[in-house]
Design a protein around this motif. Sequence first.
Motif, PDB file in Angstrom:
ATOM      1  N   ARG A  46       8.511  -3.739   9.081  1.00 15.78           N
ATOM      2  CA  ARG A  46       8.655  -4.819   7.637  1.00 15.78           C
ATOM      3  C   ARG A  46       7.413  -4.185   6.651  1.00 15.78           C
ATOM      4  N   ALA A  47       6.193  -3.657   7.393  1.00 11.77           N
ATOM      5  CA  ALA A  47       5.218  -3.406   6.828  1.00 11.77           C
ATOM      6  C   ALA A  47       4.641  -2.306   5.705  1.00 11.77           C
ATOM      7  N   VAL A  48       5.772  -1.461   6.971  1.00  8.45           N
ATOM      8  CA  VAL A  48       6.210  -0.162   5.871  1.00  8.45           C
ATOM      9  C   VAL A  48       7.184  -0.193   4.964  1.00  8.45           C
ATOM     10  N   GLN A  49       7.862  -0.960   5.002  1.00  9.01           N
ATOM     11  CA  GLN A  49       9.333  -1.362   3.868  1.00  9.01           C
ATOM     12  C   GLN A  49       8.755  -1.795   2.486  1.00  9.01           C
ATOM     13  N   LEU A  50       7.639  -3.004   2.749  1.00 13.30           N
ATOM     14  CA  LEU A  50       6.683  -4.178   1.780  1.00 13.30           C
ATOM     15  C   LEU A  50       5.888  -2.795   0.714  1.00 13.30           C
ATOM     16  N   LEU A  51       5.435  -2.045   1.546  1.00 11.73           N
ATOM     17  CA  LEU A  51       4.140  -0.910   0.786  1.00 11.73           C
ATOM     18  C   LEU A  51       4.958   0.091  -0.403  1.00 11.73           C
ATOM     19  N   ILE A  52       6.146   0.421   0.785  1.00 14.57           N
ATOM     20  CA  ILE A  52       6.862   1.776  -0.742  1.00 14.57           C
ATOM     21  C   ILE A  52       7.897   0.846  -1.339  1.00 14.57           C
ATOM     22  N   LEU A  53       8.442  -0.797  -0.964  1.00 13.73           N
ATOM     23  CA  LEU A  53       8.639  -1.625  -2.099  1.00 13.73           C
ATOM     24  C   LEU A  53       8.012  -1.907  -3.389  1.00 13.73           C
ATOM     25  N   LEU A  54       6.782  -2.360  -2.848  1.00 15.26           N
ATOM     26  CA  LEU A  54       5.849  -2.668  -4.061  1.00 15.26           C
ATOM     27  C   LEU A  54       5.093  -1.306  -4.849  1.00 15.26           C
TER      28      LEU A  54
END
Length: 488
Positions: A46-54
Amino acid sequence: MAAAQPKYPAGATARRLARGCWSALWDYETPKVIVVRNRRLGVLYRAVQLLILLYFVWYVFIVQKSYQESETGPESSIITKVKGITTSEHKVWDVEEYVKPPEGGSVFSIITRVEATHSQTQGTCPESIRVHNATCLSDADCVAGELDMLGNGLRTGRCVPYYQGPSKTCEVFGWCPVEDGASVSQFLGTMAPNFTILIKNSIHYPKFHFSKGNIADRTDGYLKRCTFHEASDLYCPIFKLGFIVEKAGESFTELAHKGGVIGVIINWDCDLDLPASECNPKYSFRRLDPKHVPASSGYNFRFAKYYKINGTTTRTLIKAYGIRIDVIVHGQAGKFSLIPTIINLATALTSVGVVRNPLWGPSGCGGSTRPLHTGLCWPQGSFLCDWILLTFMNKNKVYSHKKFDKTRPGGARESPARDLHVDVGTSVAEHLHETGHHRIPVQGLGARSGPRLVPHPGIQPLTPPPQLVPTGLLTSHHLSQPPGTQAS
């Protein structure tokens, strides 16, 4: 007696390889989803997803405005005009004398100091002592007819006393006296900081049919009484020369004595999704010439004024030091367009990795049995987590067997340990080729007893070759028999 090793005909290996490649060309691969209940891996996921999304939401769409079609380098027109007077020793200078060239283009010079050599005429005189090999002791040191490209004239072959001092230089024929021998310096920079410069600029973005200028559309004589101020008079482009030099971070006195180049940069960055009033020029100022390099710092040029005295052509040579102003215009305009929006949105979703889920059942989000009307679960940017799962986790081999399956045309599932079992519905020869074995009859079972696997010459099998027997004859004796023994 050991059985003879069979020999494959020439080219058989290449044909089998070609058949395998041809067969693999028509295979279809589809992802298989496995839910791994591991909190640490899930947090990383989820952290990787959040970084990409941001990154995409903040930088790509908000900062870079990638949903817009853009155009850089506007078509631009620049007109300049300088006003002011100044004085030097025994002379008043007006704009016609200290601005070069007078046309009012995007590049012009304001003279702040001059070295004038008056009353030059064609004749003979001593060469400048600064010229290489110009000094001499006698006529023998001077070659008649020699022309030095860095000198001031044609040498006559005579060695004559210099203008002042005991030195001697070679005599030349040219404009005399030479510059270094009789020049007079005059400083014009006393009033120069109060010179005003009007910079009239208009730009056009042809792709968007958008045009605008940097002067306020007023008819009340506004330009006659205003000077530029970033907050209150943005559309009054009248700058004082001292203000420009100060904003560039330079000392006016030093710049006026040695000369230099100042850039006035006008930037038109326009978001055309907003009203035209939001598209405003931004001014910045900086020095362009390398002032810290002694060999190339400063700015000067020469020109001459010609006249006649008693029928003799005479001139005044002027070496001018000054401040050169370069007006540079650049910018970028952007406006919403559907095509870049779709392209960048697709790139964002692909980078995050959106996975479409079934509308019903526990394979949906969170194992819920209620319908998922959108058909989309949380974005699955899983490449990094899959790599960790299949490489570093304790049960990585188990996860690998669960994740990757192969099915046969009839729908049957291939066993992960394919080298220990062969489906009787498939070609045994193809399986033996893939696992690196060939077959010979198993002694004691007759013609129906099935093949025995023997390593192919030149291929090292990964496991001891098992015996293969028809499904109907498979007994516990065969299953427990050690590899390499014969069936009884």
